[in-house]
Design an enzyme around this catalytic site. Structure first.
Site, PDB file in Angstrom:
ATOM      1  N   PRO A   1       0.792  -1.236   0.000  1.00  0.00           N
ATOM      2  CG  PRO A   1       0.033  -0.933   2.185  1.00  0.00           C
ATOM      3  CD  PRO A   1       0.777  -1.906   1.311  1.00  0.00           C
ATOM      4  CB  CYS A   2       3.085   2.838  -2.484  1.00  0.00           C
ATOM      5  SG  CYS A   2       2.182   2.452  -3.988  1.00  0.00           S
ATOM      6  CG  HIS A   3      -2.854   3.343  -1.270  1.00  0.00           C
ATOM      7  ND1 HIS A   3      -2.507   2.066  -1.661  1.00  0.00           N
ATOM      8  CD2 HIS A   3      -3.745   3.189  -0.262  1.00  0.00           C
ATOM      9  CE1 HIS A   3      -3.172   1.184  -0.934  1.00  0.00           C
ATOM     10  NE2 HIS A   3      -3.920   1.841  -0.072  1.00  0.00           N
TER      11      HIS A   3
END
Length: 278
Positions: free
Chosen positions: A244-246
């Site tokens: 989850p780089c977001h």
């Protein structure tokens, strides 16, 4: 409009998110439903079944200021976040992830000897290019902003020596679980440099619906001065959504960048906030 067993179709949800995002707070439910050629009651029911909240509530999560609210209300220090190591599992809604990483020597060969299978799938965040090996998913790209040709070029350039085979059937079950159409165990195969993999492992510790900062990630991997390098590694994450780089934001509350476009990042953060609320 065709609907799957959960009562929504991803192409419809993609269009619905775009309309809700563009509408602004003053637009009525009736007007939103009209843009999608649906009755207000049916639109509210279908959207809420997917998101867990009403379209108007989801609109609040899409707002640019939501990132700052997340930092105030759901900021996570990775020392106390849920652990999800190489041999562990992490829960993402009804999804279980297990993952392993390519060795540094294998990575240095640019994917030589790997067979990577790929296929295009609908998602609520636009067309999704899914890639995987026999060990698990190794790439997810969203093409709503960049276009399909650029998304394909981008992922293939990461492992230039691999052999690519179109095979959506092989990826279908993993994809269905990844986008909430089924419960299941999704294996991930991380293909990256050692520093990148350390950063991606830290991202996996951020609970769904929460966020952290690039500097927190740098601290978590034992290199607090490497904030800029961490940002670069976050941007090179090949498995969007599942790694989850977001959920990585600037300390100021700014969204920062997102490899597949900020509208996609805002939509994913909104989706996770809505499901946490629900």
């Amino acid at each position: 409009m065709q609907q799957d067993a959960q009562g929504y179709h991803f192409d419809f949800m993609r269009r619905a998110i775009a309309e809700v995002d563009a509408a602004g707070p003053g637009v009525s439910l009736e007007a939103l439903a009209g843009r999608l050629n649906m009755s207000p009651a049916h639109f509210q029911r279908v959207f809420s079944r997917w998101a867990g909240v009403s379209p108007k509530r989801f609109q609040q999560y899409l707002a640019l200021g939501h990132a700052k609210a997340l930092l105030d209300e759901r900021f996570t220090t990775l020392e106390t976040a849920h652990e999800a190591g190489l041999s562990g599992t992490g829960r993402l809604h009804d999804l279980f992830l297990r993952w392993e990483a390519m060795s540094p020597g294998e990575y240095s060969r640019g994917g030589d000897g790997l067979v990577i299978r790929w296929g295009w799938f609908d998602s609520p965040f636009g067309p999704a290019l899914m890639m995987g090996t026999d060990k698990g998913l190794c790439g997810i790209a969203f093409s709503a902003e960049s276009g399909e040709a650029e998304a394909m070029r981008d992922l293939r350039a990461r492992w230039p020596a691999a052999r690519y085979v179109e095979d959506p059937a092989m990826l279908a079950d993993w994809t269905a679980a990844a986008f909430g159409q089924a419960q299941g165990d999704v294996p991930l195969f991380l293909i990256g440099a050692p520093f990148q993999i350390k950063v991606w492992e830290a991202l996996m510790r951020i609970p769904s619906g929460h966020v952290t900062s690039y500097s927190e990630i740098a601290k978590a991997i034992g290199n607090p001065r490497a904030v800029r390098a961490v940002g670069t590694a976050v941007g090179r994450n090949p498995i969007s959504l599942l790694i989850p780089c977001h959920r990585a934001l600037r300390k100021s509350g700014g969204l920062g960048g997102y490899h597949w476009g900020l509208p996609v990042k805002r939509a994913i953060l909104a989706w996770e906030s809505a499901r946490l609320e629900a």
